[in-house]
Design a protein around this motif. Structure first.
Motif: not given
Length: 79
Positions: A31-33, A37-41
């Motif tokens: 999830x961190x990787x 890419x998408x800081x929204x998650x």
């Protein structure tokens, strides 16, 4: 018999904690990787902690129960 049951509880607790902890760490790492890419998650990373924390706490409880059974003094009935 109490020592056998305590050892089984201890082993089961360690195995449950190990597997649920490793799975949680793996899912959070993936999830961190994805969050890079998408800081929204980033907020969804805490979900595995809530889901994986329940079996971890059950395993911890089994571990503590087994350890307490193993640390109790033997009760010998001497006549």
């Amino acid at each position: 018999m109490k020592r056998l049951f305590g050892g089984l509880l201890l082993a089961a607790g360690i195995l449950i904690m190990l597997t649920s902890g490793l799975c949680t760490v793996l899912v959070i790492g993936i999830g961190m990787t994805q969050a890079m890419r998408d800081p929204g998650i980033l907020g969804a990373i805490y979900l595995p902690l809530m889901v994986g924390g329940i079996p971890f706490m059950i395993g911890f409880g089994l571990y503590k129960w087994g350890r307490s059974l193993l640390r109790q003094p033997e009760d010998h009935n001497v006549f």
